[in-house]
Structures are given as structure tokens and as C-alpha cells.
Design an enzyme around this catalytic site. Structure first.
Site, short mmCIF file in Angstrom:
data_model
loop_
_atom_site.label_atom_id
_atom_site.label_comp_id
_atom_site.label_asym_id
_atom_site.label_seq_id
_atom_site.Cartn_x
_atom_site.Cartn_y
_atom_site.Cartn_z
N ARG A 12 0.85 -1.20 0.00
CA ARG A 12 0.00 0.00 0.00
C ARG A 12 0.88 1.24 0.00
O ARG A 12 1.19 1.80 -1.03
CB ARG A 12 -0.98 -0.04 1.18
CG ARG A 12 -2.21 0.87 0.99
CD ARG A 12 -1.94 2.31 1.32
NE ARG A 12 -1.55 2.52 2.70
CZ ARG A 12 -1.18 3.68 3.21
NH1 ARG A 12 -1.13 4.76 2.42
NH2 ARG A 12 -0.80 3.80 4.47
N ASP A 13 1.32 1.66 1.14
CA ASP A 13 2.12 2.88 1.21
C ASP A 13 3.41 2.73 0.42
O ASP A 13 3.90 3.69 -0.19
CB ASP A 13 2.43 3.21 2.68
CG ASP A 13 2.79 4.67 2.89
OD1 ASP A 13 2.92 5.39 1.89
OD2 ASP A 13 2.94 5.08 4.04
N HIS A 200 3.04 4.59 12.64
CA HIS A 200 3.42 4.49 11.23
C HIS A 200 4.47 5.57 10.97
O HIS A 200 4.15 6.76 10.97
CB HIS A 200 2.20 4.71 10.35
CG HIS A 200 2.49 4.73 8.88
ND1 HIS A 200 2.37 3.59 8.09
CD2 HIS A 200 2.90 5.72 8.06
CE1 HIS A 200 2.69 3.90 6.84
NE2 HIS A 200 3.02 5.19 6.80
N HIS A 202 7.96 7.33 8.91
CA HIS A 202 8.73 7.52 7.67
C HIS A 202 10.15 7.91 8.05
O HIS A 202 10.39 8.45 9.13
CB HIS A 202 8.07 8.57 6.79
CG HIS A 202 6.84 8.09 6.10
ND1 HIS A 202 6.73 7.98 4.74
CD2 HIS A 202 5.66 7.66 6.59
CE1 HIS A 202 5.54 7.51 4.42
NE2 HIS A 202 4.86 7.31 5.53
N CYS A 233 3.81 9.70 0.58
CA CYS A 233 2.45 10.15 0.29
C CYS A 233 2.45 11.02 -0.97
O CYS A 233 3.16 12.03 -1.02
CB CYS A 233 1.88 10.93 1.47
SG CYS A 233 0.24 11.61 1.16
N ASN A 242 8.81 4.89 3.74
CA ASN A 242 8.51 4.40 5.08
C ASN A 242 9.80 3.94 5.77
O ASN A 242 10.83 3.72 5.13
CB ASN A 242 7.57 3.19 4.99
CG ASN A 242 6.21 3.55 4.47
OD1 ASN A 242 5.32 3.92 5.23
ND2 ASN A 242 6.04 3.46 3.16
#
Length: 300
Positions: A12-13, A200, A202, A233, A242
């Protein structure tokens, strides 16, 4: 530390900013590889309209069996996405909204109040169908448009009546500007009012692993990471990858991770970034490749 839940978010990310589309079959294969390595849970896609690399998320879900789906999460930006995810067979949805009004408008196309209304509807939907709903708070620490996010603003969202019934809350360092003291303070504050807190991170400023440990020390029960440090993002200028999965598991040494399993993750991450034409941001993967065989976690 080694009992903390680690969720891989590569699919996903990790794929949000890449220019190369990963074929659906390769995504399904990666899900099964990561699960076979012992990863307790994964984020496998998003039901969104504006991110081309997420367009086949429903197809990925359809290819997985019930035992696999029980360990997978799919991100949604609104109640429409939640409904589509539930109809597709998703068992766990992550509903994302930004604490920062400017980023919420850029990221999901509405104001924070509208997102909270949608969250309440998604919780009702999830309850009806036996689907877990997690609240992910983007820009919980800083925003690319507004700067530092006030801690009170995060607590106001978490304490809002419309968040009642969420399974857990994820604090997202969306652009990777937080430092460990920030993470410790906010995580502890949210742990005081929420049943379960995840983190979460980064690694934009090189503090991904340090912030991950700070969140755990402050009470977070789970943390996110992606292979090779892929991600970022698309609606947050300056966001980079990430925190790398290889770095996080090397530091945490979770009970499910063997040295051979770590080497498999490093090799798969290396192959994936090559396939996508992206750089690897994992320092542990680099260390494993360069260290002599006397180190038990080296590639040998």
C-alpha cells in the site's frame, strides 16, 4: 520489544509513489511470501481513485483465501471505499483522515468533519459485517502545508464521539519530520485515551527506527514498515519512504524472525526495488550485504 506487532505496508504505502506498476500476480505472490516469512499482518492495498498503483486492490483481495485475508488490511479514505472493501471480502479496513485540514483536503478531498462523519458510518458498516475498522491519523506530527500539528488537535480527533468503536488508532508521521521526543509525548497522550495505539513512521530525516522504538516505549503495540523503505504520500510534498522493514525487524528481532528469514526478506526487498526501478533505503539490507560472514545476520 520482540513481542510488538510488525505490519508490512509495502503493497500500500510502499507502492504509492512508484512509477512502475507491479502486476497483480506479483502482488499476490508478495503477500504470500511475507506471510510465509512470519509477518503477522500486512497492508495490501487501498480502495482509492487517484492512485494508479492501487487500482487492482480488489483483484488482490479476490485472489486470497480467508485465512490470508484475516491477516490483511486495506486502506479506505471514506465510507464509499469502506463499503466497496467490505463487499470485496476485506476483513480489516484502515480508515484514513488527516488531522491537518489542509492535508485532509489534499489527500481525501474533504474537510476533517466530513471525514469523521464518514468514519462513524464506516464503523457501523464494519460492525454489521464483522469487519475491524482502524483509524489512521495522517499528519499527526507535522503537515507539509501547516507545519507542526498541535497535540491537542490529535487528541480532539481521537476523543471525538464519532471515533467510538474503532479497533485501534494509528499515529502517522506522514512526512517523517518527528523526533523521538515528539513520538514519545504524543503516543503516551493518545494511549491514555485510546484502547490500542499503532505507529506508522517515515524515514525522511533518518529517524524512522528511533521513532519506532520511541513509540513502542510509550505504549504503541504495533508498528508499520515497508520493504526497502519504499513509500511516501503522493499528496504530501517532501515525503519519502517508510521506515524500512528490514531495519525494523533487525532492530526488534521479533520472535517469528529467524536469521535465515531475515536474509530472505533482504533478498526479496532487493529484488523488488530493482523490479520497480527504485533505490533501497534500508540500512540493514546494506549492512547485511557488506558485513563478513562472521556476523550471523549477514548475507554470507
Amino acid at each position: 520489544m520482540n513481542d510488538v506487532l510488525v505490519r508490512d505496508v509495502t503493497l500500500r504505502d510502499g507502492l504509492q509513489l512508484v512509477s512502475t506498476l507491479l502486476p497483480t500476480a506479483d502482488k499476490v505472490d508478495l503477500v504470500r511470501f511475507l506471510l510465509s516469512c512470519g509477518l503477522p499482518t500486512l497492508e495490501i492495498g487501498a480502495v482509492v481513485r487517484r492512485v494508479p498503483t492501487m487500482a487492482d486492490t480488489v483483484d488482490v483481495v479476490a485472489a486470497l483465501d480467508s485465512s490470508e485475508l484475516d491477516r490483511c488490511w486495506v486502506l479506505v479514505p471514506n465510507v464509499t471505499g469502506a463499503r466497496l472493501a467490505v463487499e470485496a471480502g476485506v476483513r480489516q479496513i484502515q480508515y484514513v483522515l488527516s488531522v491537518s485540514p489542509s492535508h485532509n483536503k489534499a489527500n481525501v478531498g474533504c474537510d476533517v468533519e466530513q471525514s469523521l462523519d464518514g468514519l462513524a458510518a464506516a464503523v457501523v458498516l464494519g460492525s454489521k459485517h464483522g469487519v475491524r475498522v482502524q483509524l489512521a491519523l495522517a499528519t499527526a506530527f507535522t503537515c507539509p502545508f501547516e507545519g507542526a500539528t498541535p497535540e491537542d488537535a490529535v487528541l480532539a480527533v481521537v476523543s471525538d464521539a464519532r471515533t467510538a468503536g474503532v479497533d485501534s488508532v494509528v499515529l502517522c508521521d506522514t512526512i517523517g519530520q518527528a523526533v523521538p521526543a515528539d513520538v514519545t509525548s504524543l503516543t503516551a497522550a493518545v494511549c491514555a485515551v485510546a484502547d490500542e495505539v499503532w505507529f506508522h513512521g517515515h524515514d525522511t530525516w533518518g529517524l524512522g527506527v528511533a521513532n519506532t522504538f520511541a513509540a513502542i516505549d510509550a505504549g504503541a503495540v504495533a508498528v508499520d514498515a515497508s520493504l526497502g523503505g519504499l513509500g511516501g504520500c503522493p499528496f504530501a510534498p517532501g515525503a519519502s519512504g517508510n521506515t524500512a522493514l528490514e531495519d525494523v525487524v533487525y532492530a526488534l528481532r521479533p520472535s517469528w524472525l529467524s536469521q535465515d528469514g531475515f536474509r530472505q526478506l533482504v533478498a526479496r526487498g532487493r529484488d523488488l526495488v530493482v523490479q520497480l526501478g527504485e533505490p533501497s533505503r534500508s540500512r540493514a539490507a546494506e549492512g547485511a550485504a557488506r558485513s563478513p560472514g562472521t556476523h550471523p545476520w549477514a548475507l554470507g
